[in-house]
Enzyme design. Sequence first.
Site, PDB file in Angstrom:
ATOM      1  CB  THR A 275      19.741 -58.665  77.132  1.00 47.32           C
ATOM      2  OG1 THR A 275      21.069 -58.133  77.150  1.00 47.32           O
ATOM      3  CG2 THR A 275      19.751 -60.157  77.308  1.00 47.32           C
ATOM      4  CG  ASP A 276      17.487 -52.439  77.196  1.00 47.12           C
ATOM      5  OD1 ASP A 276      18.586 -51.928  76.897  1.00 47.12           O
ATOM      6  OD2 ASP A 276      16.449 -51.770  77.374  1.00 47.12           O
ATOM      7  CD1 TRP A 277      24.328 -51.194  76.924  1.00 46.22           C
ATOM      8  CD2 TRP A 277      22.869 -52.354  75.706  1.00 46.22           C
ATOM      9  NE1 TRP A 277      24.848 -51.362  75.672  1.00 46.22           N
ATOM     10  CE2 TRP A 277      23.978 -52.062  74.902  1.00 46.22           C
ATOM     11  CE3 TRP A 277      21.850 -53.106  75.137  1.00 46.22           C
ATOM     12  CZ2 TRP A 277      24.095 -52.468  73.571  1.00 46.22           C
ATOM     13  CZ3 TRP A 277      21.955 -53.507  73.803  1.00 46.22           C
ATOM     14  CH2 TRP A 277      23.057 -53.187  73.045  1.00 46.22           C
ATOM     15  CB  ILE A 278      20.457 -55.443  82.302  1.00 46.54           C
ATOM     16  CG1 ILE A 278      20.225 -55.459  83.808  1.00 46.54           C
ATOM     17  CG2 ILE A 278      20.241 -56.828  81.710  1.00 46.54           C
ATOM     18  CD1 ILE A 278      18.826 -55.125  84.186  1.00 46.54           C
TER      19      ILE A 278
END
Length: 783
Positions: A275-278
Site C-alpha cells: 500500500t501507499d503509506w497510510i
Amino acid sequence: MKHKKLGLALAAGLLSTTMMAQQIPQLTANNIDEVLAAMTIEEKAQLLVGGGNPGFVGSGAMLGHQKKIVAGAAGTTVAIPRLGIPATVVADGPAGVHIDAHRDGTDQTFFATGFPVGTCLASTWNTALVEQVGRAIGNETLEYGVDVILGPGMNLHRNPLCGRNFEYYSEDPVVTGLIGTAMVQGIQSQGVGVSAKHYAVNSQESDRTRVDERVSQRALRELYLKGFEMMTRRSQPWTLMSAYNKINGTYAQGSKDLLTTVLRDEWGFKGIVMTDWIGKRKDLPVAQEVTAGNDLMMPGYPAQAQEIIDDVKAGRVDIKDVDRNVRNMLEYIVRTPRFKGYKFSNKPDLKAHAEITRQSSTEGMVLLKNTGGTLPIRHLKTVALFGVNSYDFLSGGLGSGCVNVPYVVDMVTGLKNVGVSTTPQLTEIYQNYVKYAKAKLKADKNPMMWFLDQGQPKLDEIEISERCAATEAKLADAAIITIGRQAGEGMDRQIEGEFNLTDNEKKMIFRVSDIFRAAGKPVIVIINSGSVMETASWRDRADAILVAWQPGEEGGNSVADVLTGKANPSGHLTMTWPIAATDHPSTKNFAPQYDMYTYRTMEDWGAGNIPGVDFCNHEEDIYVGYRYFDTFRRQVAYPFGYGLSYTTFAFANPSVRVKGNNVEVSITVKNTGSVAGKEVAQVYVQAPKGAYEKPAKELKAFAKTRELKPGESETLKMVIEKRDLASFDEAGSQWKADAGTYVFKFGASVEDIRATSSLKLDGYTEKVNNVLASQQPLNLLKQ
Ligand code: BGC
C-alpha cells in the site's frame, strides 16, 4: 573417558540442532513452502504488515518493529529471526535514494545523487539513457543498504495542476510505459527492486487518500493502466505500490479487480503489492486488502496485524489468501540484498553518478523558443542573472520524492564553470536575499515548514526596479531570467501565481525585457519547474526560452552547457503546454483551487459528496492531453512532443510492415543543419474508423538518434505490438483493433508530422475481464 563424554555431548548437541533445524526451517530460496508451513498465524500477519515508519505518529509500537536500519528510509518489512527472515528496507525515490544525509554518532555523510525529476528524464525520450540513470540509482540503493526504491512514479499527467506531475513522466501512456520500463530495468539490474507507483489513477494530490476517481473502463485501460501494463509485462517489477485513492468506488488497495484480476491474471505480475503509506482505514477492512492481493500494508500498524489474526480466526479471511500473500512476501525477501547478506559500502560513487545526472539532465532540457538563433551564445562573457531561482536553483520537488543531495549547482556556478561571469552587484543582492529568505522561512514556522526537510521550498521573488534593470543592461551582454516553480506531495497547484506568473514575475520579465532589448541585448528565460506553466502571455518578451525542469544536482552546469552550445538541446515535451490551465477539459472537475493548509481540518473529512474532493469525474474520458487538443483542434502554447534544436533534421523513407504479431516501422533521420545533434522520431498512428470514436492520432512508438554530425543520417527501427494498436471496447470487454487502413505519421511533435506511411491491417481482438466499471453515470466528452 573424558573425550568420549565430550564426543557424546557434541553428538547430542549436533542432534538437537539438527532436530531443531528440521523443526524450524531457516528461510532459503528453495524452502519457501516449508517456512510457510512452519509459520504461526501471528508471524504470517506480521509479515503482511510493515515494520512501521519512525516518522509516522503512533506507528512505532508494533511487535517486531524495526529500529531505523537505514536512517531516513521510508519503512521496513518485519524480521522473524526464528525463521531466518530478515527485515528488508524500502526508501523513497524516484529522483534518487531518499535517506538522511546525516546520522547520529558519525561524521560520515550519506548524501545521495539528485537525478533529474521524472518529467526531465522522460523529455530525453532516450530509453538507453534512462536505463543508465536507473543503473546508477539502483547502485546507490544497493550501496546504501536499501532493498527497494519507491519509484518510478508512473501516474499520468491528467491535468497540469497535479502537484506531483514532476515525479511522473507524461500525459501519454506509451511514453510512461517505455520510459518506466527502461528505469525499472536499469534499477533492477543492480539486484535491488522498484516499487512502481501509484497504481493507479493517483491524478490529484488534494484529498488523495480518499478521492474516488470515477473513470470509464476505456480511459482506464487505454490511459491510466496502460503505462503500468507496458512496464509490468516488459520488466517484471519486484513491487508495485497501490494508490491512496479509490477507483470507481473501491480503494485501489482493496480492489481485487485491480490488484489480482488485471495485474496478476492478465499481465502476469509476479511481485508484491504494497500500500501507499497510510494507517488503518476506518472504511476499509484489512480483510478486503488481503483478499484483494495487497500483500504488504505500509508503513504498518499493530492494529492491522491483529485484524488479520482475528479475521482468520473468525473466518472472515481465507487462510489460503493469507498464505498466498505470505508466499509472495517470502519470494520477494529471498531476492533482496539484505537476505543475501550483501555487504553494502555506504559509499556509492557519487562523482561518477554526478556525471550521469549531468548528461541526462542536459538531454532532457527542452528549448521552446530561439528567435533568430539567439542561442547558443558562444562568446558570452557577462550576464545579468535575474530571478531568485538563478541563485537557489531547484534540483527537485518537495515531499517524499526529494533527495538529500550533496550540493546543487546553481546558475552562477554553472556559468562560471564555462567561463561566463555574472554581474557582481546583482549577484550579491540576490545571494544575500536568498540567505535572508531561507532563514526567515525557518523562523516563520509557517505550515510549509515540513518542506524544509523535504526539499527546497520556493522563495518569493524580489522586485526589480527600472533603475536596477537599466544599470544591469549596461554591464551585461545578456539577461537571463530564471522562473522557478515548486510543487510536491499532498498539494495541487493553484492557477494564480503557480501555473500563471505572479505579478512580481510578470513585472520582472516585462521590465528586464524592455530595457535589455532597447539596449540590443538578448533576454533568455530559464524555466526551473518540474511541470507545465503558462507561457503564452509573456513569451514574446523572451528571445529564447529553455525548460530546464528540476534537473537534479548538476542543474546549473547542464543549463550552461546548453546556453553556450557545449550541448545541443534534444529534449521534447512529454506533455502539452496549454495556453491556459482551463483549456484542459479536466480542469473543470479537477480538485478545487484551495490551499490544503487553510481549507479543512481532519474533522471536516468524510462529509461525502464534494466534487473534486470526495470524487472526481473524468468527464474528458480518453481526451487527456494531446488526445484532446489534437482531436478537437484547440490551439496550444507548445504541443506534445515539441522541442527545438540548434540544428535541423529531415525525415525520409518511412516504412511499415507486418511481421507476426508486430508492426515494424522505420524512418531515416538526417541532420540537415550545421552542428551535431540528436533527434526524436515520434510515431503517431491514425486508426481506421470503427464502431466508436477514436482520437485523431495516438503515439505508439518513438526512438532517438545517436548524435548525428551535420549531413549524417540514421535509420531508426521500432516495433509496435499489434495489441498496442487496439482501442478498448467496453461493450465487448476486449481490446479491439478494427480492420482497415492505419496511417503511421512520423513527427517531431504531434503537430509537426514529417513523413507518413499506411498499412492495411486485419482486425485484432483480445478478450479481457469486465472489471473496474464506473458505478456512477459519467457525462463523457464526445467528438
Ligand atoms: C507517498 C509515496 C511514498 C510514501 C513513503 C507517501 O505519502 O505518496 O509516494 O513512497 O509516502 O514515503
